[in-house]
Motif scaffolding. Structure first.
Motif, short mmCIF file in Angstrom:
data_model
loop_
_atom_site.label_atom_id
_atom_site.label_comp_id
_atom_site.label_asym_id
_atom_site.label_seq_id
_atom_site.Cartn_x
_atom_site.Cartn_y
_atom_site.Cartn_z
N UNK A 77 0.83 -0.97 -0.50
CA UNK A 77 0.74 -0.04 0.36
C UNK A 77 0.85 1.44 0.18
N UNK A 78 0.93 2.75 -1.12
CA UNK A 78 1.30 3.17 -1.08
C UNK A 78 0.99 4.42 -0.41
N UNK A 79 1.39 5.52 0.03
CA UNK A 79 0.71 6.66 -0.21
C UNK A 79 1.33 7.61 -0.72
N UNK A 80 0.50 8.20 -1.91
CA UNK A 80 0.90 9.57 -2.61
C UNK A 80 0.78 10.51 -2.48
N UNK A 81 -0.29 11.19 -1.47
CA UNK A 81 -0.50 12.22 -1.26
C UNK A 81 -1.21 12.26 0.22
N UNK A 82 -0.69 13.15 1.25
CA UNK A 82 -1.64 12.98 1.87
C UNK A 82 -2.42 15.51 2.13
N UNK A 83 -3.21 15.05 2.96
CA UNK A 83 -4.08 16.32 3.48
C UNK A 83 -4.80 16.49 4.17
N UNK A 84 -4.55 17.87 4.01
CA UNK A 84 -5.19 17.92 5.60
C UNK A 84 -7.06 17.79 5.87
N UNK A 85 -7.72 17.59 6.48
CA UNK A 85 -9.07 17.79 6.54
C UNK A 85 -9.63 19.07 7.12
N UNK A 86 -10.93 19.20 8.00
CA UNK A 86 -11.56 21.03 7.84
C UNK A 86 -11.00 20.44 9.41
N UNK A 87 -11.74 19.09 9.92
CA UNK A 87 -11.63 18.31 11.75
C UNK A 87 -10.14 18.41 12.38
N UNK A 88 -9.31 18.31 11.62
CA UNK A 88 -7.68 18.39 11.85
C UNK A 88 -7.46 16.47 11.68
N UNK A 89 -7.84 15.74 10.51
CA UNK A 89 -8.19 14.57 10.03
C UNK A 89 -6.96 14.42 8.72
N UNK A 90 -6.89 13.79 8.99
CA UNK A 90 -5.80 13.55 7.35
C UNK A 90 -6.26 12.44 6.31
N UNK A 91 -6.38 13.17 4.90
CA UNK A 91 -7.18 11.99 4.04
C UNK A 91 -5.61 11.94 3.06
N UNK A 92 -5.49 10.27 3.26
CA UNK A 92 -4.00 9.99 2.47
C UNK A 92 -4.40 8.84 1.07
N UNK A 93 -3.81 9.16 -0.02
CA UNK A 93 -4.35 8.68 -1.22
C UNK A 93 -2.87 8.18 -1.70
N UNK A 94 -3.48 6.65 -2.63
CA UNK A 94 -2.84 6.35 -3.32
C UNK A 94 -3.32 4.86 -3.79
N UNK A 95 -2.05 3.99 -3.67
CA UNK A 95 -2.28 2.70 -4.33
C UNK A 95 -2.28 1.57 -3.67
#
Length: 182
Positions: A77-95
């Motif tokens: 599982x590889x993470x390509x990008x991580x982004x901050x959400x409005x509530x302080x969590x992080x979204x991580x996307x990839x493959x």
């Protein structure tokens, strides 16, 4: 090693995480709303060796390790990008990539991680025509949170056409705040 610099380029602190970087496991760093930092990494992972754990670090504003959260993997599982959400969590996307009796299957991954480095949920999305076409890859390269909390991701889908030649299609993925299709 994580290095924090100021606007003048001066080093404020350096933290060594003692992990081995490989080309399939590039580190990602995101500053959090509480002033801490989330670092995604994996331990001694070599290309297509899937049993090495993924590691999330939470660093305080001075670079001290607050928490190290390890997640064993049964496949890559590889993470390509991580982004901050409005509530302080992080979204991580990839493959993702897993081997099975039919060969390798590539899919896109999306995770929500809290500021403590804990995965709240994880979703994987696969090309629905993979089995028909015998080949396929899905990757999410970027992700964003909409004003209403829904999640939008973009990437590509690779599949074979009737001449067995690879074709790439742009992929736009929209889910609710829990990563589920609506």
């Amino acid at each position: 090693t994580v290095i924090r610099i100021n606007n003048n380029g001066d080093t404020l602190w350096t933290t060594t995480l003692n992990e081995t970087a490989q080309d399939v496991c590039l580190p990602r760093v995101r500053s959090l709303l509480n002033g801490n930092f989330l670092v995604t990494w994996c331990q001694d992972t070599t290309l297509f060796i899937y049993d090495e754990p993924e590691v999330f670090y939470v660093l305080d504003p001075n670079g001290h390790i607050i928490k190290k959260q390890t997640y064993p993997l049964s496949y890559y599982k590889g993470i390509v990008s991580i982004k901050l959400t409005a509530n302080g969590d992080v979204l991580a996307c990839g493959e993702t990539f897993m081997n099975n009796i039919l060969g390798g299957i590539s899919g896109a991954s999306l995770r929500r991680i809290n500021p403590n480095g804990e995965v709240l949920w994880e979703r994987e999305y696969f090309n629905p025509h993979w089995y028909e076409q015998g080949s396929g890859a899905n990757v999410l390269f970027d992700v964003a949170e909409a004003d209403n909390g829904d999640i939008v991701g973009t990437g590509f889908v690779l599949h074979n056409n009737e001449q067995n030649q690879g074709e790439i299609s742009i992929w736009l993925l929209k889910t609710n705040a829990n990563g589920c299709f609506t």
